[in-house]
Design a protein around this motif. Structure first.
Motif, mmCIF file in Angstrom:
data_model
loop_
_atom_site.group_PDB
_atom_site.id
_atom_site.type_symbol
_atom_site.label_atom_id
_atom_site.label_comp_id
_atom_site.label_asym_id
_atom_site.label_seq_id
_atom_site.Cartn_x
_atom_site.Cartn_y
_atom_site.Cartn_z
ATOM 1 N N PRO A 144 0.848 -1.388 -0.094
ATOM 2 C CA PRO A 144 -0.084 0.058 0.067
ATOM 3 C C PRO A 144 0.788 1.162 -0.134
ATOM 4 O O PRO A 144 2.060 1.259 0.281
ATOM 5 N N HIS A 145 0.198 2.419 -0.242
ATOM 6 C CA HIS A 145 0.873 3.723 -0.260
ATOM 7 C C HIS A 145 1.435 3.728 1.222
ATOM 8 O O HIS A 145 0.588 3.859 2.136
ATOM 9 N N VAL A 146 2.675 4.498 1.381
ATOM 10 C CA VAL A 146 3.086 4.754 2.650
ATOM 11 C C VAL A 146 2.819 6.206 3.051
ATOM 12 O O VAL A 146 3.527 6.869 2.221
ATOM 13 N N PRO A 147 1.805 6.568 3.818
ATOM 14 C CA PRO A 147 1.631 7.976 3.975
ATOM 15 C C PRO A 147 2.699 8.424 4.899
ATOM 16 O O PRO A 147 2.917 8.283 5.901
ATOM 17 N N PRO A 148 3.114 9.684 4.523
ATOM 18 C CA PRO A 148 4.056 10.510 5.310
ATOM 19 C C PRO A 148 3.488 10.964 6.515
ATOM 20 O O PRO A 148 2.351 11.532 6.509
ATOM 21 N N ARG A 149 3.956 10.909 7.758
ATOM 22 C CA ARG A 149 3.580 11.277 8.743
ATOM 23 C C ARG A 149 4.658 11.958 9.515
ATOM 24 O O ARG A 149 5.721 11.585 9.641
ATOM 25 N N GLY A 150 4.332 13.346 10.027
ATOM 26 C CA GLY A 150 5.336 14.179 10.401
ATOM 27 C C GLY A 150 6.310 15.049 9.653
ATOM 28 O O GLY A 150 6.031 14.920 8.489
ATOM 29 N N VAL A 151 7.242 15.552 9.974
ATOM 30 C CA VAL A 151 8.066 16.346 9.121
ATOM 31 C C VAL A 151 9.546 15.988 8.914
ATOM 32 O O VAL A 151 10.190 16.650 8.219
ATOM 33 N N PHE A 152 10.016 15.045 9.706
ATOM 34 C CA PHE A 152 11.219 14.439 9.407
ATOM 35 C C PHE A 152 11.365 12.969 9.223
ATOM 36 O O PHE A 152 10.732 12.215 10.082
ATOM 37 N N PRO A 153 12.057 12.505 8.154
ATOM 38 C CA PRO A 153 12.478 13.036 7.075
ATOM 39 C C PRO A 153 11.503 13.886 6.245
ATOM 40 O O PRO A 153 10.128 13.312 6.550
ATOM 41 N N ALA A 154 11.637 14.763 5.459
ATOM 42 C CA ALA A 154 10.695 15.350 4.638
ATOM 43 C C ALA A 154 9.813 14.498 3.890
ATOM 44 O O ALA A 154 10.098 13.478 3.140
ATOM 45 N N ARG A 155 8.417 15.027 3.873
ATOM 46 C CA ARG A 155 7.418 14.067 3.001
ATOM 47 C C ARG A 155 7.825 13.880 1.672
ATOM 48 O O ARG A 155 7.541 12.705 1.053
ATOM 49 N N GLU A 156 8.292 14.932 0.697
ATOM 50 C CA GLU A 156 8.652 14.576 -0.666
ATOM 51 C C GLU A 156 9.840 13.469 -0.891
ATOM 52 O O GLU A 156 10.127 12.973 -1.950
ATOM 53 N N LEU A 157 10.664 13.480 0.385
ATOM 54 C CA LEU A 157 11.846 12.463 0.078
ATOM 55 C C LEU A 157 11.345 11.101 0.605
ATOM 56 O O LEU A 157 12.394 10.212 0.356
ATOM 57 N N LEU A 158 10.187 10.803 1.406
ATOM 58 C CA LEU A 158 10.213 9.603 1.992
ATOM 59 C C LEU A 158 10.190 8.420 1.065
ATOM 60 O O LEU A 158 10.656 7.513 1.237
ATOM 61 N N PRO A 159 9.595 8.486 -0.117
ATOM 62 C CA PRO A 159 9.589 7.225 -1.309
ATOM 63 C C PRO A 159 11.101 7.041 -1.567
ATOM 64 O O PRO A 159 11.265 5.837 -1.274
ATOM 65 N N THR A 160 11.698 8.069 -1.886
ATOM 66 C CA THR A 160 12.944 7.661 -2.126
ATOM 67 C C THR A 160 14.041 7.177 -1.007
ATOM 68 O O THR A 160 14.671 6.059 -1.218
ATOM 69 N N LEU A 161 13.698 7.651 0.224
ATOM 70 C CA LEU A 161 14.422 7.219 1.288
ATOM 71 C C LEU A 161 13.939 5.880 1.522
ATOM 72 O O LEU A 161 14.905 4.998 1.961
ATOM 73 N N LEU A 162 12.566 5.512 1.542
ATOM 74 C CA LEU A 162 12.397 4.146 1.921
ATOM 75 C C LEU A 162 13.084 2.977 0.877
ATOM 76 O O LEU A 162 13.382 1.854 1.193
ATOM 77 N N MET A 163 12.925 3.682 -0.250
ATOM 78 C CA MET A 163 13.484 2.513 -1.278
ATOM 79 C C MET A 163 15.000 2.256 -1.280
ATOM 80 O O MET A 163 15.394 1.110 -1.264
ATOM 81 N N GLY A 164 15.739 3.376 -0.939
ATOM 82 C CA GLY A 164 17.157 3.112 -0.585
ATOM 83 C C GLY A 164 17.225 2.739 0.583
ATOM 84 O O GLY A 164 18.349 1.751 0.488
ATOM 85 N N THR A 165 16.559 2.840 1.522
ATOM 86 C CA THR A 165 16.897 2.160 2.986
ATOM 87 C C THR A 165 16.493 0.670 2.643
ATOM 88 O O THR A 165 17.420 -0.141 3.012
ATOM 89 N N ASN A 166 15.515 0.298 2.042
ATOM 90 C CA ASN A 166 15.230 -1.262 1.628
ATOM 91 C C ASN A 166 16.475 -1.740 0.949
ATOM 92 O O ASN A 166 16.769 -2.874 1.355
ATOM 93 N N ASN A 167 16.732 -1.116 -0.020
ATOM 94 C CA ASN A 167 18.007 -1.508 -0.961
ATOM 95 C C ASN A 167 19.179 -1.824 -0.271
ATOM 96 O O ASN A 167 19.994 -2.995 -0.074
#
Length: 163
Positions: free
Chosen positions: A1-24
């Motif tokens: 499912p879509h991962v909804p951004p919650r909070g301000v850190f890390p930034a909302r617009e960077l969350l998908p990239t951060l999650l994919m990078g962290t996962n890899n």
């Protein structure tokens, strides 16, 4: 499912990239560490204990249960409308889940290869020095099917913006 951004850190617009990078990165780290431990011949006590654990099938099963639990927690995070100050919890779930997934994949593949290589030949009573392509392909297909099933999870119907 879509991962909804919650909070301000890390930034909302960077969350998908951060999650994919962290996962890899964490999946690679889990696979790399597991492979290094299983292939080492050093007589260091901690490495020897880790090697025995990774070769023990019940330990791999426990790692798999932990991985599935982390995935379920991630899905719950996506579906429930919980207020967090940070996106840290979902990043932690992704990182830990990916690390455990990589660790489990290598441990189970090694276990399957060992069993397959010990039982070969016409009567299944000869040892072989060649890796078993069937065990490798089975683990590859399991990974692919898991990825497909994960991407097909339904989006939450809570009104959260969907991609």
């Amino acid at each position: 499912p879509h991962v909804p951004p919650r909070g301000v850190f890390p930034a909302r617009e960077l969350l998908p990239t951060l999650l994919m990078g962290t996962n890899n990165v964490c999946d690679f780290a889990g696979r790399f560490i597991s492979l290094r431990i299983l292939r080492t011949t050093e007589p260091v006590m901690l490495v020897a204990v880790a090697k025995r654990l990774l070769q023990w099938l019940p330990f791999a099963a426990v790692c798999l249960v932990i991985r599935v639990t982390l995935v379920a927690a991630g899905v719950k995070y996506c579906v429930d409308d919980i207020t967090f100050v940070s996106n840290g919890p979902v990043v932690f779930l992704y990182a830990t889940g990916a690390f455990m997934g990589g660790l489990t994949t290598i441990a189970l593949t090694q276990q399957a290869q060992s069993v397959c290589m010990l039982k070969s030949g016409p009567n299944m009573d000869e040892a072989s020095s060649l890796p078993c392509p069937l065990a490798t392909q089975t683990m590859f297909l399991a990974g692919i099917l898991g990825a497909i099933a994960g991407t097909m999870l339904p989006f939450p119907s809570t009104g959260i913006a969907q991609i």
